[in-house]
Design a protein around this motif. Structure first.
Motif, short mmCIF file in Angstrom:
data_model
loop_
_atom_site.label_atom_id
_atom_site.label_comp_id
_atom_site.label_asym_id
_atom_site.label_seq_id
_atom_site.Cartn_x
_atom_site.Cartn_y
_atom_site.Cartn_z
N VAL A 1 0.96 -1.19 -0.06
CA VAL A 1 0.22 -0.04 -0.07
C VAL A 1 1.04 1.37 0.10
N ARG A 2 1.81 1.09 0.90
CA ARG A 2 2.95 2.39 0.86
C ARG A 2 3.47 2.63 -0.44
N GLY A 3 3.98 1.61 -1.08
CA GLY A 3 4.59 1.75 -2.38
C GLY A 3 3.78 2.30 -3.41
N ALA A 4 2.34 1.63 -3.32
CA ALA A 4 1.34 2.07 -4.22
C ALA A 4 0.99 3.55 -4.36
N LEU A 5 0.84 4.02 -3.02
CA LEU A 5 0.42 5.49 -2.82
C LEU A 5 1.81 6.22 -2.95
N ALA A 6 2.89 5.91 -2.89
CA ALA A 6 4.20 6.80 -3.23
C ALA A 6 4.27 6.90 -4.98
N ALA A 7 3.89 5.76 -5.37
CA ALA A 7 4.16 5.72 -6.93
C ALA A 7 2.79 6.47 -7.50
N LEU A 8 1.87 6.43 -6.92
CA LEU A 8 0.78 7.46 -7.35
C LEU A 8 1.00 8.84 -7.43
N LEU A 9 1.43 9.17 -6.15
CA LEU A 9 1.84 10.58 -5.69
C LEU A 9 2.92 11.00 -6.76
N ASP A 10 3.85 10.21 -6.89
CA ASP A 10 5.22 10.41 -7.71
C ASP A 10 4.87 10.77 -8.98
N LEU A 11 3.50 10.37 -9.61
CA LEU A 11 3.26 10.58 -10.91
C LEU A 11 2.70 11.95 -11.09
N GLU A 12 2.43 12.85 -10.06
CA GLU A 12 2.15 14.26 -10.07
C GLU A 12 3.36 15.14 -10.40
N PRO A 13 3.37 16.02 -11.19
CA PRO A 13 4.50 16.69 -11.52
C PRO A 13 4.70 17.88 -10.55
N ASP A 14 3.79 18.17 -9.52
CA ASP A 14 4.11 19.02 -8.45
C ASP A 14 4.33 18.42 -7.20
N ILE A 15 4.26 17.01 -7.16
CA ILE A 15 4.43 16.24 -6.12
C ILE A 15 5.87 15.38 -5.99
N GLU A 16 6.54 15.13 -4.88
CA GLU A 16 7.54 14.28 -4.91
C GLU A 16 7.58 13.71 -3.54
N VAL A 17 7.59 12.27 -3.42
CA VAL A 17 7.74 11.64 -2.23
C VAL A 17 9.15 11.24 -1.93
N VAL A 18 9.49 11.91 -0.82
CA VAL A 18 11.13 12.31 -0.45
C VAL A 18 11.23 11.04 0.56
N ALA A 19 10.37 10.24 1.33
CA ALA A 19 10.63 9.49 2.26
C ALA A 19 9.13 8.32 2.49
N GLN A 20 9.69 7.26 2.73
CA GLN A 20 8.35 6.15 3.06
C GLN A 20 8.76 5.74 4.56
N ALA A 21 7.71 5.59 5.26
CA ALA A 21 7.84 5.04 6.51
C ALA A 21 6.80 3.84 6.93
N GLY A 22 7.36 2.81 7.58
CA GLY A 22 6.45 1.66 7.99
C GLY A 22 5.86 1.73 9.34
N ASP A 23 6.09 2.86 10.00
CA ASP A 23 5.42 2.83 11.45
C ASP A 23 5.29 4.41 11.76
#
Length: 207
Positions: A17-39
């Motif tokens: 889920v975390r990876g999918a959310l990050a991938a979806l947001l990274d598709l947006e030209p004005d959004i950059e996922v800079v980190a992911q966290a598991g808790d």
């Protein structure tokens, strides 16, 4: 004011889920996922490590080590300029008020369309409050949590399998006082047993 893409931290204990959310947001030209966290603790650490800091943390509610609402409060206390957008699978109305009390500025559900999620990130980054309409209506319908802080604490310990004696010793109360708190919580939730009180309070998002 942010220069360049919005910097987002995605926190969710489910890796897919975390990876999918990050991938979806990274598709947006004005959004950059800079980190992911598991808790929640990792989320706070990710914000603390960011240079510059994140603009928005997309925070799941139910996570191990530190839950999302506790992590939200920690982020807001240390980094008041960072916005927190809460995310949950479960539309529990009690979560909304608890998240807002912790400093969250938005609350959305995971099954929202990706374009709505991206727009919610943009809006909270501007300081706008964003709450899923269905959750907002349910929260108003159910009202505020009727349980006291001590009753919530006791029910959480009941949920963890603690006996009356264990709970009393752990929080420094008499066993009779603990029983009174459980009885009061059962009355307020309309439960017939302490286990049912835990279930009903959990389903409402009060625990």
């Amino acid at each position: 004011m942010t220069v360049g893409p919005l910097r987002v931290v995605v926190a969710d204990d489910q890796a897919m889920v975390r990876g999918a959310l990050a991938a979806l947001l990274d598709l947006e030209p004005d959004i950059e996922v800079v980190a992911q966290a598991g808790d929640g603790r990792e989320a706070v650490e990710a914000v603390a490590a960011g240079r510059p800091a994140a603009d928005v943390v997309l925070m799941d509610v139910e996570m191990p080590v530190m839950d999302g609402i506790t992590a939200c409060a920690a982020v807001r206390a240390r980094f008041p300029e960072v916005r927190v957008l809460m995310l949950t699978t479960f539309g529990r109305p009690g979560y909304v008020q608890r998240a807002l009390d912790a400093g969250a500025i938005g609350f959305v559900v995971k099954d929202a369309p990706s374009e709505q999620l991206a727009e919610a990130v943009r809006r909270v980054s501007r300081g706008e409050r964003v709450i899923d309409p269905t959750l907002a209506v349910e929260a108003l319908t159910h009202g505020a949590c009727p349980l006291t802080d001590r009753e919530v604490e006791v029910l959480r310990l009941v949920a963890e399998g603690g006996t009356i004696a264990d709970i009393a010793a752990g929080i420094g109360l008499g066993q009779g006082t603990v029983r009174n708190h459980i009885s009061s919580a059962m009355t307020k939730t309309g439960a017939r047993t302490r286990a049912e009180a835990v279930r009903l309070a959990t389903d409402a998002g009060w625990l």
